[in-house]
Scaffold this motif. Structure first.
Motif, PDB file in Angstrom:
ATOM      1  N   GLU A 658     120.644  34.418  41.861  1.00 37.79           N
ATOM      2  CA  GLU A 658     121.214  33.147  41.440  1.00 37.79           C
ATOM      3  C   GLU A 658     122.207  33.428  40.312  1.00 37.79           C
ATOM      4  OE1 GLU A 658     120.860  30.261  42.760  1.00 37.79           O
ATOM      5  OE2 GLU A 658     119.324  30.824  44.232  1.00 37.79           O
ATOM      6  N   GLY A 659     123.471  33.111  40.531  1.00 38.60           N
ATOM      7  CA  GLY A 659     124.487  33.411  39.539  1.00 38.60           C
ATOM      8  C   GLY A 659     125.098  34.785  39.770  1.00 38.60           C
ATOM      9  N   PHE A 660     125.527  35.403  38.680  1.00 39.73           N
ATOM     10  CA  PHE A 660     126.194  36.704  38.767  1.00 39.73           C
ATOM     11  C   PHE A 660     125.210  37.804  39.168  1.00 39.73           C
ATOM     12  CE2 PHE A 660     130.164  36.174  35.878  1.00 39.73           C
ATOM     13  CZ  PHE A 660     130.469  34.977  36.515  1.00 39.73           C
ATOM     14  N   VAL A 661     125.725  38.779  39.907  1.00 35.55           N
ATOM     15  CA  VAL A 661     125.022  40.062  40.064  1.00 35.55           C
ATOM     16  C   VAL A 661     125.545  40.952  38.937  1.00 35.55           C
ATOM     17  CG1 VAL A 661     124.610  42.058  41.523  1.00 35.55           C
ATOM     18  CG2 VAL A 661     124.810  39.800  42.551  1.00 35.55           C
ATOM     19  N   ARG A 662     124.705  41.209  37.941  1.00 37.59           N
ATOM     20  CA  ARG A 662     125.151  41.900  36.738  1.00 37.59           C
ATOM     21  C   ARG A 662     125.230  43.422  36.905  1.00 37.59           C
ATOM     22  NH1 ARG A 662     127.692  38.538  33.170  1.00 37.59           N
ATOM     23  NH2 ARG A 662     126.653  36.490  33.215  1.00 37.59           N
ATOM     24  N   GLY A 663     124.428  43.970  37.775  1.00 36.86           N
ATOM     25  CA  GLY A 663     124.437  45.419  37.947  1.00 36.86           C
ATOM     26  C   GLY A 663     123.727  45.831  39.220  1.00 36.86           C
ATOM     27  N   VAL A 664     124.151  46.943  39.792  1.00 35.67           N
ATOM     28  CA  VAL A 664     123.507  47.522  40.974  1.00 35.67           C
ATOM     29  C   VAL A 664     123.409  49.026  40.755  1.00 35.67           C
ATOM     30  CG1 VAL A 664     124.251  45.763  42.620  1.00 35.67           C
ATOM     31  CG2 VAL A 664     125.717  47.724  42.175  1.00 35.67           C
ATOM     32  N   THR A 665     122.430  49.640  41.380  1.00 36.84           N
ATOM     33  CA  THR A 665     122.252  51.091  41.359  1.00 36.84           C
ATOM     34  C   THR A 665     121.471  51.500  42.589  1.00 36.84           C
ATOM     35  OG1 THR A 665     121.500  52.966  40.021  1.00 36.84           O
ATOM     36  CG2 THR A 665     120.111  51.016  40.045  1.00 36.84           C
ATOM     37  N   MET A 666     121.462  52.804  42.878  1.00 34.61           N
ATOM     38  CA  MET A 666     120.784  53.325  44.067  1.00 34.61           C
ATOM     39  C   MET A 666     119.972  54.546  43.675  1.00 34.61           C
ATOM     40  SD  MET A 666     123.672  52.947  47.061  1.00 34.61           S
ATOM     41  CE  MET A 666     122.487  53.183  48.366  1.00 34.61           C
ATOM     42  N   PRO A 668     118.542  58.397  44.128  1.00 33.49           N
ATOM     43  CA  PRO A 668     119.326  59.595  44.459  1.00 33.49           C
ATOM     44  C   PRO A 668     119.398  59.898  45.943  1.00 33.49           C
ATOM     45  CG  PRO A 668     117.907  60.016  42.577  1.00 33.49           C
ATOM     46  CD  PRO A 668     117.517  58.672  43.113  1.00 33.49           C
ATOM     47  N   ASP A 669     118.355  59.591  46.717  1.00 38.64           N
ATOM     48  CA  ASP A 669     118.388  59.870  48.145  1.00 38.64           C
ATOM     49  C   ASP A 669     119.065  58.770  48.954  1.00 38.64           C
ATOM     50  OD1 ASP A 669     116.529  57.886  47.853  1.00 38.64           O
ATOM     51  OD2 ASP A 669     114.855  59.006  48.707  1.00 38.64           O
ATOM     52  N   GLY A 670     119.450  57.660  48.325  1.00 36.46           N
ATOM     53  CA  GLY A 670     120.159  56.596  49.008  1.00 36.46           C
ATOM     54  C   GLY A 670     119.291  55.702  49.871  1.00 36.46           C
ATOM     55  N   ARG A 671     117.972  55.775  49.758  1.00 38.10           N
ATOM     56  CA  ARG A 671     117.088  54.954  50.593  1.00 38.10           C
ATOM     57  C   ARG A 671     116.712  53.631  49.940  1.00 38.10           C
ATOM     58  NH1 ARG A 671     112.807  59.513  52.927  1.00 38.10           N
ATOM     59  NH2 ARG A 671     114.380  60.833  53.929  1.00 38.10           N
ATOM     60  N   LEU A 672     116.841  53.535  48.634  1.00 41.53           N
ATOM     61  CA  LEU A 672     116.487  52.316  47.912  1.00 41.53           C
ATOM     62  C   LEU A 672     117.661  51.899  47.042  1.00 41.53           C
ATOM     63  CD1 LEU A 672     112.841  53.136  46.755  1.00 41.53           C
ATOM     64  CD2 LEU A 672     113.518  51.659  48.650  1.00 41.53           C
ATOM     65  N   ALA A 673     117.809  50.588  46.878  1.00 38.07           N
ATOM     66  CA  ALA A 673     118.849  50.018  46.026  1.00 38.07           C
ATOM     67  C   ALA A 673     118.198  49.021  45.078  1.00 38.07           C
ATOM     68  CB  ALA A 673     119.925  49.341  46.858  1.00 38.07           C
ATOM     69  N   HIS A 703     110.333  40.837  37.098  1.00 43.45           N
ATOM     70  CA  HIS A 703     110.761  39.724  36.254  1.00 43.45           C
ATOM     71  C   HIS A 703     110.829  40.154  34.790  1.00 43.45           C
ATOM     72  CE1 HIS A 703     110.498  36.810  39.534  1.00 43.45           C
ATOM     73  NE2 HIS A 703     109.367  37.421  39.898  1.00 43.45           N
ATOM     74  N   MET A 704     111.760  39.532  34.063  1.00 40.50           N
ATOM     75  CA  MET A 704     111.935  39.828  32.647  1.00 40.50           C
ATOM     76  C   MET A 704     112.280  38.544  31.907  1.00 40.50           C
ATOM     77  SD  MET A 704     115.384  42.042  33.362  1.00 40.50           S
ATOM     78  CE  MET A 704     114.501  42.862  34.706  1.00 40.50           C
ATOM     79  N   ALA A 705     112.231  38.601  30.573  1.00 37.93           N
ATOM     80  CA  ALA A 705     112.413  37.400  29.758  1.00 37.93           C
ATOM     81  C   ALA A 705     113.855  37.171  29.359  1.00 37.93           C
ATOM     82  CB  ALA A 705     111.533  37.488  28.507  1.00 37.93           C
ATOM     83  N   TYR A 706     114.782  38.005  29.765  1.00 36.79           N
ATOM     84  CA  TYR A 706     116.177  37.885  29.380  1.00 36.79           C
ATOM     85  C   TYR A 706     117.058  38.094  30.606  1.00 36.79           C
ATOM     86  CZ  TYR A 706     115.555  42.936  29.510  1.00 36.79           C
ATOM     87  OH  TYR A 706     115.243  44.200  29.911  1.00 36.79           O
ATOM     88  N   ILE A 707     118.314  37.743  30.465  1.00 39.06           N
ATOM     89  CA  ILE A 707     119.271  37.987  31.539  1.00 39.06           C
ATOM     90  C   ILE A 707     119.774  39.430  31.420  1.00 39.06           C
ATOM     91  CG2 ILE A 707     121.511  37.359  32.495  1.00 39.06           C
ATOM     92  CD1 ILE A 707     121.076  34.533  31.533  1.00 39.06           C
ATOM     93  N   PRO A 708     119.485  40.272  32.360  1.00 35.78           N
ATOM     94  CA  PRO A 708     119.899  41.681  32.251  1.00 35.78           C
ATOM     95  C   PRO A 708     121.416  41.818  32.372  1.00 35.78           C
ATOM     96  CG  PRO A 708     118.949  41.264  34.395  1.00 35.78           C
ATOM     97  CD  PRO A 708     118.753  40.001  33.607  1.00 35.78           C
ATOM     98  N   GLY A 709     121.957  42.789  31.635  1.00 39.27           N
ATOM     99  CA  GLY A 709     123.393  43.014  31.676  1.00 39.27           C
ATOM    100  C   GLY A 709     123.805  44.175  32.553  1.00 39.27           C
ATOM    101  N   ALA A 710     122.909  45.140  32.786  1.00 43.15           N
ATOM    102  CA  ALA A 710     123.226  46.314  33.609  1.00 43.15           C
ATOM    103  C   ALA A 710     121.930  46.971  34.032  1.00 43.15           C
ATOM    104  CB  ALA A 710     124.113  47.301  32.846  1.00 43.15           C
ATOM    105  N   ILE A 711     122.034  47.861  35.008  1.00 42.44           N
ATOM    106  CA  ILE A 711     120.882  48.579  35.538  1.00 42.44           C
ATOM    107  C   ILE A 711     121.345  49.970  35.960  1.00 42.44           C
ATOM    108  CG2 ILE A 711     121.221  47.721  37.900  1.00 42.44           C
ATOM    109  CD1 ILE A 711     118.170  47.643  38.194  1.00 42.44           C
ATOM    110  N   ASP A 712     120.449  50.962  35.772  1.00 42.36           N
ATOM    111  CA  ASP A 712     120.769  52.342  36.158  1.00 42.36           C
ATOM    112  C   ASP A 712     119.501  53.039  36.598  1.00 42.36           C
ATOM    113  OD1 ASP A 712     122.655  54.554  36.408  1.00 42.36           O
ATOM    114  OD2 ASP A 712     121.560  55.474  34.759  1.00 42.36           O
ATOM    115  N   HIS A 713     119.645  53.966  37.553  1.00 41.75           N
ATOM    116  CA  HIS A 713     118.504  54.691  38.106  1.00 41.75           C
ATOM    117  C   HIS A 713     118.430  56.089  37.514  1.00 41.75           C
ATOM    118  CE1 HIS A 713     115.686  56.425  41.007  1.00 41.75           C
ATOM    119  NE2 HIS A 713     115.420  55.204  41.414  1.00 41.75           N
ATOM    120  N   HIS A 714     117.214  56.599  37.396  1.00 41.39           N
ATOM    121  CA  HIS A 714     117.004  57.954  36.912  1.00 41.39           C
ATOM    122  C   HIS A 714     117.537  58.973  37.933  1.00 41.39           C
ATOM    123  CE1 HIS A 714     114.937  61.483  35.253  1.00 41.39           C
ATOM    124  NE2 HIS A 714     114.785  60.769  34.141  1.00 41.39           N
TER     125      HIS A 714
END
Length: 994
Positions: A658-666, A668-673, A703-714
Motif C-alpha cells: 500500500e503506497g510506495f515500494v521503498r526498497g527491494v532486494t534478492m 544471493p541465489d535469486g530464489r527469494l525476493a 511487520h514493524m512499527a515504522y515505515i521502512p526506507g530501504a532493505i538489503d540482503h546479506h
C-alpha cells in the motif's frame, strides 16, 4: 520388429543409467586409449585442488604461445606454487607448457608423431580438436564480470568441444563409455573413493563452460532422418514404388545392427572399454633415477640438470617446440628415425620388412599381420588367397587343353574372371607401392623410414636411384621408339609404364610429386643410318634414361597468407626489429588517436527501455550470482519481474504494498525476493528464475512499527536489514528482529551489508551521518557527520574496507572505514543531488544516479566521470544498478521506465572473433599508453550533455573559481599560519564519533 527395437533401446538405457556397459560385437575400436580425452587426468586436480584467479586479455595475450589461436577470451590463472610464479605472465606460461605437454602426450597415445604436427591450428580436424581441448582444459574461462585478481571457481570445458573431438578423431570403443558428461568413482582403498566427473553439460560458447565450438548433429541426426524417411516411403527426394517396409526398413535394420550396442543382454561389463586399456600416461612417464613413481614426469626434457644420456632414453635429443620470447622455452624429445613415443622407448617397425613381406608374402597378408592390422590381414588372406587358387586353377585349365579365347572373353563368366582378377590383384600392387613409397601406419606408430634406395632393373637397363634426404633427384626418361611393327610399339609402351611405376616406388619416399617426360619419336627407316642419336638397331626398341639435375623446392602454404574467412584481410608478416622501425612510436600515436576517435564515433550506449510501470521506478534489485531476473518496485506499490535475457516483463504483482515500494532486494541465489513499503511491512516472495515468475502471494510478512526506507540482503546468510526509525536485522524464520540499532537520529535513509565482513553494516541517516554497526557485538562502532546528508551508500566488492556515498552536494565521496576523518576520493561531475550509487562486480568502477536526469559512470580512482548517459525523455533518476556480469547498467527514473545501458559505450554486442578481440585489446593498450597526450586527453574528456546541465555546470565552475580566489586572497593577506588550506576531502567532514 518394432517391439524388439524398443526393448533393446530400453535395455541399453537402463544399463547405461546403472553404470553397466554393453558391447557391440560387430564394431571396430578406433583411437580407444586411456585416458580417452586429452587432459582428462588433470581435470579433477584443476577443478578441485587448485585456486583460480581472474585476469584479462590485456595481461595474458602476449604470454600465451602454444594456445594463442584457441584462447580468445578472458582466462583465469592458478594460484602460484613457487616464488618464480609471482607474475601473471609466469603463470600463463606455466599453463601453456602444461597444455603443450598434454597435447604432445595425447598424440603419442594415439600413435601419432607430434613433430609432424607442429602447427595444430592449421592441421586436420582431429589434431585441431585435440589442441583446442587441452587449451580449454588448462586455460579456463574467467567468470563474467569478475575483477582482476578475484577468486573464482574452475570452469570446465564445454561438452561440445569434447563431442567435436570424438567426431573429428572417429573415437570408437564399441560400448557406451565414451561420454563427455559422466561421473566415475574409483575405489582407492577400502575407505577411500575418488569421484571424478567429465565436462560441463553445455554447448559453447557459453559463460557456464570453456569453449567456443558447436556440437554437430552426427550419426543420431542421420539415423532420425532415416527413420522418418522409412516411415514416409521417401528417401533423399525419391519416392519408392513399393511399400516402405520392404526396402527402407531393410536399410534401417542394417544401420541399427551396426550402431546399437548390446544385442546380447548377457554380455555386459561395469568398466568402460577405454578404462580397461593401459594408461598411456603411465606407460610413457619418466621416473628420475633414485626417485619414486610419485615423482614421475611426462617429459624428461623438463627436468633441469638431468644428464643428456638419460634424456629421451638415449635414442634422441631435446629440441625446442616453438620459437618464442620465453627465456625457458618448452622442449620435447625428438627421437631418432627408428624410435618413437615421448621418451623414445618404443622401437618402430621396419619399412624394409613390411616392403619385403608385401612383395613376396603379400598374397597371404603377411605385411598386414606384421604391421598389427589383424582384421585387414585376415581379409587380405582370404581375398588374395582365393585369387592365388583361382590363378593356379586357370593356369592348369589353359595348360591342359586348347582354349577358345574369343568365346571365353565374350561370355559373362569370362568377363567376371578378368574383373575379379584385376580387382583383387590391384590390392597386392597397391600395398607394394604404398609400403615402398613412404612409412605406413601401424597399430601404434608409423614404420621407420629405413628402406634404402637400391638399384632397380628397368625393362631396358638399370635405373640408378639415388636417395637423398633433402634433395629430390628428377629422373627424366626419354624413350625413343623407332618406327617398326605394332608389336615393337606395344613393347615400348609397356616398358614406359613399368619404368614409370619403378620411379614412383623409388622417388615416392620423399612424398613429392615426380614428373617424368616421355617422348616417343618416329624416324623413317631410311634415316636411321644417318642419325647419330638413333643408330641402326633394326626393329628393336631403344630406351635411354637421362639423369639431368638436382633442384631445391621452396614450399609455401596459402594458409599462411589467407585469412580465417574468404572475406577476411590478407595476413602480412613483418620484422619486429626496432632498428628497422625508427618511427614506431609516431605510428602508435596515430593509431591511439584513431582509436580514441573511433570510441567516440561508435559510442551508442542505449540498449532498450523496459516499459510497463505506471508510476516512478523507486527501487530495483538483481541477484548477485547467476543469470537472475531483475526485480523493480514503483511508487504505486507494484512489483515487476523482468527477464534480462529477452528484456521483457515476466510477471507482476500489482498490489504488493500500500503506497510506495521503498526498497527491494534478492537472496544471493535469486530464489527469494524481499520488498518493503509504506504499509509498514517487509514481504518475502518466491522467485522462479527460469520461468521468470514471482509468486502472487508473499511467502512471509514481517511487520514493524515504522515505515521502512530501504532493505538489503546479506551476502551469505539468510538475513536481511530494514531501516527507518531504527536499523533492524531480520532472520527468515523469525517474526521479530534479531538485532536492532539506534544512535540518536530521527530516521535512517539506507543501509548495506559488507560483502566480505559478514558482521559489518553501514548506513546513512537524515542527520547527515554515516554509521557503521557490528552484528557480533550488537552495537554501533563509528559514526561520521558530513555537511550534507547522503542518499545512498555502497561497499566496494573487491575492497571490503572501502565504501562510497552519494551526497546532496552533487558529489560522491569514497571512504576507508579505518580512517573516517577524511575521504579517500571525491567525484564531482553531477550538478544536482546524487540519489543512488552501485559498484560493478569487478570493483574498478561504479555508477551513480542523480536528480539532474543523468547517469554517470566512474573509475574508482578518478575524480571525473568517464561516461554520462542521458535521454530526451528521461526524468530524474531515482535508482541505478549493475548487472551481475558487469556488462550493462540499469537505471530507473520518474518517467516510469527502466533503461538498459552498456557499461562500455562503444562495446560491440554479440560474439567477437579472435581477431576482433586481439585488435580491441591492442587499441586499449595504445589508449592507455598515450592517455596523457593533450589531443587524446581532450577527445577522451569531451562529453555531450544537455544544455541545462551545461549551463548549471558553468555556473558551478564560476562559483568554485570565485571561492578559490577568495580563499587564496585571504591566505595571501593573512598572517602566515593563521589560515591553512583545507582540502576538499576534509572540508565536508563536520565531526567523527565513536
Amino acid at each position: 520388429m518394432a517391439q524388439g527395437l524398443v526393448a533393446a533401446l530400453r535395455l541399453g538405457y537402463i544399463s547405461f543409467a546403472a553404470g553397466i556397459y554393453t558391447n557391440n560385437p560387430i564394431c571396430i575400436k578406433n583411437n580407444c586409449i586411456n585416458p580417452i580425452f586429452p587432459g582428462l587426468e588433470d581435470l579433477h586436480r584443476l577443478a578441485n585442488t587448485t585456486k583460480w584467479y581472474c585476469t584479462s586479455m590485456e595481461d595474458t595475450a602476449l604470454a600465451i604461445g602454444f594456445c594463442k589461436g584457441a584462447v580468445n577470451y578472458h582466462i583465469a590463472v592458478p594460484e602460484p606454487q613457487v616464488p618464480d610464479e609471482s607474475s601473471v605472465q609466469a603463470l600463463v606460461r606455466k599453463q601453456d607448457r602444461a597444455a603443450n605437454t598434454a597435447y604432445f602426450a595425447h598424440l603419442n597415445g594415439l600413435g601419432k608423431d607430434p613433430w609432424e604436427h607442429p602447427d595444430p591450428e592449421n592441421s586436420d580436424d582431429c589434431i585441431r580438436s585435440i589442441w583446442k581441448m587441452v587449451c580449454y582444459t588448462y586455460f579456463p574461462r574467467a567468470e563474467p564480470g569478475c575483477a582482476r585478481g578475484s577468486l573464482m571457481e574452475y570452469i570446465r570445458p564445454c561438452q561440445s568441444s569434447c563431442a567435436n573431438y570424438i567426431n573429428a578423431c572417429s573415437v570408437e570403443c564399441c560400448d557406451e563409455s565414451v561420454q563427455c558428461v559422466f561421473t566415475h568413482q574409483k575405489k582407492l582403498t577400502k575407505t577411500t573413493v575418488l569421484a571424478t566427473s567429465g565436462y560441463e553439460p553445455h554447448d559453447g560458447p557459453s559463460s557456464f563452460c570453456t569453449g567456443s565450438a558447436h556440437r554437430s548433429g552426427g550419426f543420431g541426426l542421420a539415423l532420425l532422418l532415416a527413420v522418418l524417411s522409412s516411415l514416409s516411403g521417401e528417401t533423399f527426394g525419391f519416392r519408392l514404388r513399393s511399400r516402405p517396409s520392404v526396402v527402407s526398413f531393410a536399410v534401417l535394420g542394417v544401420f541399427l545392427s551396426v550402431a546399437l550396442q548390446g544385442c546380447d543382454s548377457a554380455v555386459v561389463h561395469s568398466i568402460g572399454n577405454w578404462r580397461q586399456e593401459e594408461d598411456h600416461l603411465v606407460k610413457f612417464q619418466f621416473v628420475p633415477p633414485g626417485a619414486s613413481s610419485k615423482e614421475a614426469v611426462l617429459n624428461s626434457c623438463s627436468l633441469p640438470g638431468l644428464s643428456p644420456t638419460l634424456q629421451c632414453s638415449g635414442h634422441g635429443g631435446c629440441h625446442t617446440w616453438e620459437k618464442t620470447a620465453d627465456a625457458n622455452p618448452t622442449q620435447f624429445c625428438r627421437c631418432d628415425a627408428e624410435w618413437a613415443d615421448p621418451e623414445c622407448r618404443t622401437r618402430r617397425k621396419s619399412q624394409v620388412v613390411a616392403y619385403l613381406l608385401a612383395t613376396f608374402l603379400g598374397v597371404v597378408g603377411a605385411d598386414r599381420f606384421y604391421l598389427g592390422l589383424v582384421l585387414s590381414g585376415w581379409l587380405k588372406l582370404l581375398a588374395l588367397g582365393s585369387l592365388t587358387v583361382f590363378w593356379i586353377t586357370e593356369v592348369l585349365i589353359t595348360g591342359s587343353a586348347p582354349v577358345n579365347l574369343n568365346k571365353d572373353l565374350r561370355s559373362w563368366g569370362g568377363l567376371m574372371k578378368v574383373l575379379t582378377f584385376l580387382a583383387l590383384g590391384s590390392w597386392y600392387f597397391i600395398d607394394v607401392i604404398r609400403t615402398g613409397s613412404a612409412p605406413v601406419e601401424t597399430n601404434s606408430f608409423r614404420t621407420a623410414a629405413d628402406l634404402p634406395r637400391e638399384a632397380v632393373k628397368d625393362t631396358v637397363g638399370l635405373l640408378d636411384a639415388y636417395g637423398l634426404r633433402k634433395d629430390l633427384l628428377i629422373q627424366t626418361m626419354s624413350v625413343h621408339v623407332l618406327q617398326g611393327q605394332g608389336k615393337q610399339m606395344t613393347e615400348g609402351v609397356v616398358s614406359i609404364a613399368m619404368a614409370f611405376s619403378t620411379c614412383l616406388i623409388v622417388g615416392g619416399r620423399e612424398q613429392m610429386t615426380v614428373q617424368h617426360g616421355v617422348h616417343i619419336l618416329s624416324v623413317p627407316r631410311s634415316e636411321r643410318s644417318r642419325s647419330r642419336s638413333f643408330p641402326d638397331v633394326g626393329a628393336t626398341t631403344e630406351a635411354k634414361v637421362l639423369l639431368q639435375m638436382k633442384i631445391k623446392v621452396l614450399q609455401r602454404s596459402q594458409q599462411d597468407y589467407l585469412g580465417a574467412t574468404s572475406s577476411d584481410i590478407t595476413r602480412h608478416f613483418r620484422n619486429a626489429d626496432p632498428d628497422l622501425h625508427p618511427f614506431e612510436r609516431a605510428r602508435e600515436y596515430q593509431r591511439a588517436l584513431k582509436a580514441i576517435k573511433m570510441e567516440k564515433i561508435f559510442a551508442k550506449p542505449f540498449v532498450k527501455a523496459l516499459e510497463g510501470h505506471t508510476d516512478s521506478v523507486k527501487c530495483m534489485a538483481i541477484a548477485r550470482k547467476g543469470a537472475a531476473p531483475l526485480l523493480s518496485g514503483s511508487c504505486n506499490g507494484e512489483l515487476r519481474l523482468w527477464n534480462m535475457q529477452h528484456l521483457i516483463c515476466g510477471s507482476a504483482v500489482t498490489k504488493a504494498h500500500e503506497g510506495f515500494v521503498r526498497g527491494v532486494t534478492m537472496s544471493p541465489d535469486g530464489r527469494l525476493a524481499f520488498s518493503c513499503g509504506d504499509d509498514k511491512a517487509a514481504k518475502m516472495w518466491r522467485i522462479q528464475a527460469k520461468a521468470c515468475e514471482i509468486s502472487e502471494e508473499p511467502e512471509a510478512v514481517y511487520h514493524m512499527a515504522y515505515i521502512p526506507g530501504a532493505i538489503d540482503h546479506h551476502w551469505q546468510k539468510k538475513m536481511f536489514v530494514t531501516v527507518g526509525d531504527t536499523v533492524d536485522v531480520w532472520d527468515y524464520s523469525r517474526s521479530t528482529p534479531v538485532s536492532s540499532f539506534e544512535w540518536g537520529c530521527e530516521r535512517v535513509i539506507t543501509s548495506r551489508f559488507n560483502p566480505a565482513e559478514s558482521a559489518l553494516l553501514a548506513s546513512t541517516a537524515v542527520d547527515r551521518s554515516v554509521g557503521l554497526y557490528d552484528l557480533r557485538g550488537n552495537a554501533p562502532i563509528r559514526k561520521v557527520i558530513l555537511k550534507l546528508r547522503s542518499n545512498g551508500i555502497c561497499w566496494n566488492p573487491m575492497r571490503p574496507m572501502s565504501f562510497t556515498v552519494a551526497n546532496e552536494d552533487c558529489s560522491l565521496y569514497t571512504f576507508d572505514m579505518r580512517k573516517l576523518s577524511a575521504a579517500t576520493g571525491r567525484h564531482w561531475d553531477h550538478v544536482m543531488a546524487v540519489l543512488d550509487v552501485d559498484y560493478a562486480p569487478n570493483g574498478q568502477e561504479f555508477v551513480s544516479a542523480s536528480y539532474d536526469n543523468t547517469v554517470r559512470l566512474w573509475d574508482v580512482n578518478s575524480q571525473r566521470s568517464k561516461e554520462v548517459y542521458h535521454g530526451k525523455r528521461m526524468q530524474r533518476v531515482l535508482c541505478c544498478h549493475y548487472t551481475p556480469d558487469g556488462r550493462f547498467v540499469l537505471s530507473g527514473s520518474e518517467d516510469t521506465n527502466i533503461r538498459v545501458w552498456k557499461a562500455k559505450a562503444d562495446q560491440k554486442l554479440g560474439v567477437a572473433s579472435a581477431r576482433e578481440s586481439r585488435a580491441e585489446a591492442y587499441r586499449e593498450v595504445l589508449k592507455k599508453k598515450f592517455s596523457k597526450m593533450p589531443e587524446i586527453a581532450r577527445i577522451k574528456r569531451h562529453k555531450h550533455v544537455p544544455k541545462m546541465i551545461k549551463s548549471i555546470g558553468n555556473k558551478r565552475r564560476i562559483m568554485k573559481e570565485a571561492r578559490q580566489r577568495k580563499d587564496a586572497n585571504r591566505r595571501k593577506h593573512s598572517k602566515p599560519g593563521t589560515m591553512e588550506h583545507e582540502p576538499m576531502k576534509k572540508r565536508l567532514i563536520v565531526k567523527e564519533l565513536e
